[in-house]
Scaffold this active site. Sequence first.
Site, short mmCIF file in Angstrom:
data_model
loop_
_atom_site.label_atom_id
_atom_site.label_comp_id
_atom_site.label_asym_id
_atom_site.label_seq_id
_atom_site.Cartn_x
_atom_site.Cartn_y
_atom_site.Cartn_z
N SER A 7 -24.24 22.08 -58.36
CA SER A 7 -25.13 22.86 -59.50
C SER A 7 -26.43 22.34 -59.46
CB SER A 7 -24.34 23.24 -60.76
OG SER A 7 -25.53 24.04 -61.47
N ASP A 34 -27.38 28.40 -60.27
CA ASP A 34 -27.08 29.06 -61.27
C ASP A 34 -28.42 30.11 -61.73
OD1 ASP A 34 -24.54 28.60 -62.07
OD2 ASP A 34 -25.43 26.55 -62.11
N MET A 36 -29.74 32.84 -64.45
CA MET A 36 -29.66 33.19 -65.94
C MET A 36 -30.79 34.16 -66.32
SD MET A 36 -28.45 29.76 -67.45
CE MET A 36 -27.58 28.53 -66.72
N MET A 67 -25.60 35.09 -63.48
CA MET A 67 -25.27 35.23 -64.90
C MET A 67 -26.24 36.22 -65.19
SD MET A 67 -24.40 31.50 -65.69
CE MET A 67 -25.16 30.93 -64.29
C1 DX5 Z 1 -23.06 26.97 -66.49
C2 DX5 Z 1 -23.41 26.99 -64.81
C3 DX5 Z 1 -22.69 25.80 -64.28
C4 DX5 Z 1 -23.05 24.36 -64.78
C5 DX5 Z 1 -22.45 23.52 -64.13
O1 DX5 Z 1 -23.74 28.10 -67.13
O2 DX5 Z 1 -22.65 28.22 -64.43
O3 DX5 Z 1 -22.85 25.86 -62.83
O4 DX5 Z 1 -24.53 24.37 -64.95
O5 DX5 Z 1 -23.13 22.31 -64.62
P1 DX5 Z 1 -22.27 21.14 -65.30
O6 DX5 Z 1 -21.45 20.65 -64.16
O7 DX5 Z 1 -23.18 20.15 -65.89
O8 DX5 Z 1 -21.25 21.78 -66.47
ZN ZN Z 2 -22.51 28.13 -62.15
#
Ligand code: DX5
Ligand code: ZN
Length: 215
Positions: A7, A34, A36, A67
């Site tokens: 990620s 990711d 958001m 998200m």
């Molecule tokens: C959370 C994200 C994940 C997260 C993964 O909202 O969707 O992809 O950032 O990162 P780690 O491995 O640090 O939990």
């Molecule tokens: Zn994610």
Amino acid sequence: MAKIAPSVLGADFSQLGNEIRRADQAGVDMLHLDIMDGHFVPNISFGPGIVKTIDTISNTFLDVHLMLSEPEKYFEAFAKAGADSITFHYEARPEPLPLVKQIKSLGCETGLSINPDTDVEKVLPFLKEVDIFLIMSVFPGFGGQKFIKSALSAVSTAREYINLHHLNTAIQVDGGIDADNAVSVAEAGADILVMGTAFFGCKDKAALTQKVKAL
Ligand code: DX5
Ligand code: ZN
């Protein structure tokens, strides 16, 4: 064999190009991006512009995790930016099939995701329609959170269903995964392990990648 999807949220953004190149050199299977909106989750990350930049740096499969409260508004922008798969949340769109169709029509692979407190049974009937089933093992919004163990039972339930119905859907797990708990995630039946903090914080990314792939 499991797949590893770093990620990019866990990368050092002041060194983004180098971080992407280092991930690629380690032999990762895909890059997990990711997105958001500050509404579906209490944080804002980055948009299609950064995805496009990453696409110019890397030939690796770009796995976009939306998200967003209104994911369909952005499918086209992310497809144009270079997304190879687009995943959205069941909690945002509990009638997901029209959206899955839209993503397909843009030429991308499709993904559906659930939060840790959503009953996995509710989404099983949709799994035959998507390429990726993303099970969150943290509440989405931030990297670096602690892995929620109850996600493992959702993974096992989905694994059983997928095997029973001979589906090709890949199970992806996201949140709080590191080199240690990766073993139990893979054993529960996950195909793709997302790793943010643990991957970008690791010096020997190639060794970590090999370890996950061997699971
Ligand atoms: C959370 C994200 C994940 C997260 C993964 O909202 O969707 O992809 O950032 O990162 P780690 O491995 O640090 O939990
Ligand atoms: Zn994610």
